[in-house]
Scaffold this motif. Structure first.
Motif, PDB file in Angstrom:
ATOM      1  N   ASP A   1     -68.973 -14.900  19.175  1.00 13.37           N
ATOM      2  CA  ASP A   1     -69.387 -13.963  18.127  1.00 13.37           C
ATOM      3  C   ASP A   1     -70.199 -12.789  18.674  1.00 13.37           C
ATOM      4  O   ASP A   1     -70.067 -11.661  18.202  1.00 13.37           O
ATOM      5  CB  ASP A   1     -70.200 -14.687  17.051  1.00 13.37           C
TER       6      ASP A   1
ATOM      7  N   ARG B   1     -67.901 -10.433  20.391  1.00 12.81           N
ATOM      8  CA  ARG B   1     -67.140  -9.756  19.341  1.00 12.81           C
ATOM      9  C   ARG B   1     -67.961  -8.652  18.699  1.00 12.81           C
ATOM     10  O   ARG B   1     -67.454  -7.553  18.426  1.00 12.81           O
ATOM     11  CB  ARG B   1     -66.701 -10.777  18.288  1.00 12.81           C
TER      12      ARG B   1
ATOM     13  N   THR C   1     -69.973 -11.974  10.474  1.00 15.51           N
ATOM     14  CA  THR C   1     -68.574 -12.045  10.878  1.00 15.51           C
ATOM     15  C   THR C   1     -67.676 -12.236   9.658  1.00 15.51           C
ATOM     16  O   THR C   1     -68.141 -12.667   8.595  1.00 15.51           O
ATOM     17  CB  THR C   1     -68.329 -13.219  11.849  1.00 15.51           C
TER      18      THR C   1
END
Length: 256
Positions: free
Chosen positions: A7, A10, A183
């Motif tokens: 994450d 990302r 997210t």
């Protein structure tokens, strides 16, 4: 073309564009070509050294500086190959605050949306510059040029369309900032925690992280991840606040 598994990785690639190569994916940000956080090779799954060579060459043609991320499907021989070529390994902690948990301890300091206090990023840029100089001096290396800090600011300004920066202030002066992002899978990421040296020790970092956690919880977020460099002191603060070690993230950067 899938997003990075991690994450935090990302999050750093949100402002960039992805390009599928032969056996990997390149995420790059042309506005910040020297910034390793914004330019990376991930989903690296070459079947041979020739495949790896091809993708490294194509990535270098598009991004002068990039890092290679290690993920669950990265063949182990890729790491050995990069080490033999003098690429430098870097590791970071990943700590997680599990779903449903708030931080331990109250936050009494007011935290404000940074865009309302510092819409042109001038104050945050000054703090980022201070952060960079502190890091360079701590590591005993030459101070990075101002242009490198300006690339970082360009990257963060691009990220602000996806994430939210919060800050503490003394009057109208920004004294610290933090960033949080949700997210698509309803997990959270907290990054870019920094407090001006003159205002450290007064609980500002705790207040900002607490605020970020509260905002993410209000949005229905489950697990919240925060990163820390191995050997860096903030990891102790994160542990005291309730974040628990979840793993180590590895990448490889070109030798300097």
């Amino acid at each position: 073309m899938r997003p990075p598994e991690d994450d935090v990785t990302r999050f750093w690639t949100l402002a960039g564009s992805g390009r599928q190569l032969a056996a990997s994916t390149l995420s790059r940000l042309p506005a910040a070509p020297d910034l390793l956080l914004a330019n990376c090779l991930y989903a690296v799954r070459p079947g041979s050294v020739a495949d790896l060579d091809q993708d490294l060459a194509r990535a270098a043609a598009d991004a002068p500086q990039f890092r290679v991320m290690v993920e669950s499907d990265t063949p182990s021989w890729v790491e050995a190959e990069l080490l033999l070529r003098d690429w430098r390994p870097e590791t970071e902690y990943r700590l997680i605050l599990p779903a449903g948990r708030l931080l331990t301890g109250p936050a009494e300091t007011a935290v404000r949306p940074a865009i309302e206090v510092d819409p042109d990023w001038s104050q945050r840029q000054a703090l980022f510059r201070l952060d960079h100089l502190e890091e360079d001096d701590r590591l005993g290396r030459g101070r990075r040029p101002v242009s490198r800090t300006e690339q970082v600011i360009g990257h963060r300004r691009a990220l602000e369309q996806f994430a939210t920066y919060w800050c503490t202030t003394d009057g109208d002066q920004v004294t610290g900032f933090v960033c949080c992002w949700q997210t698509p899978q309803a997990r959270g990421v907290i990054e870019d925690v920094f407090v001006h040296p003159a205002h450290r020790g007064g609980g500002l970092a705790t207040a900002m992280i607490n605020n970020a956690v509260t905002r993410l919880r209000q949005a229905g977020v489950g697990d919240i991840t925060i990163a820390a460099e191995v050997g860096d002191t903030p990891v102790r603060l994160y542990q005291r606040l309730g974040f628990r070690p979840a793993g180590i993230n590895r990448c490889y950067v070109p030798a300097t």
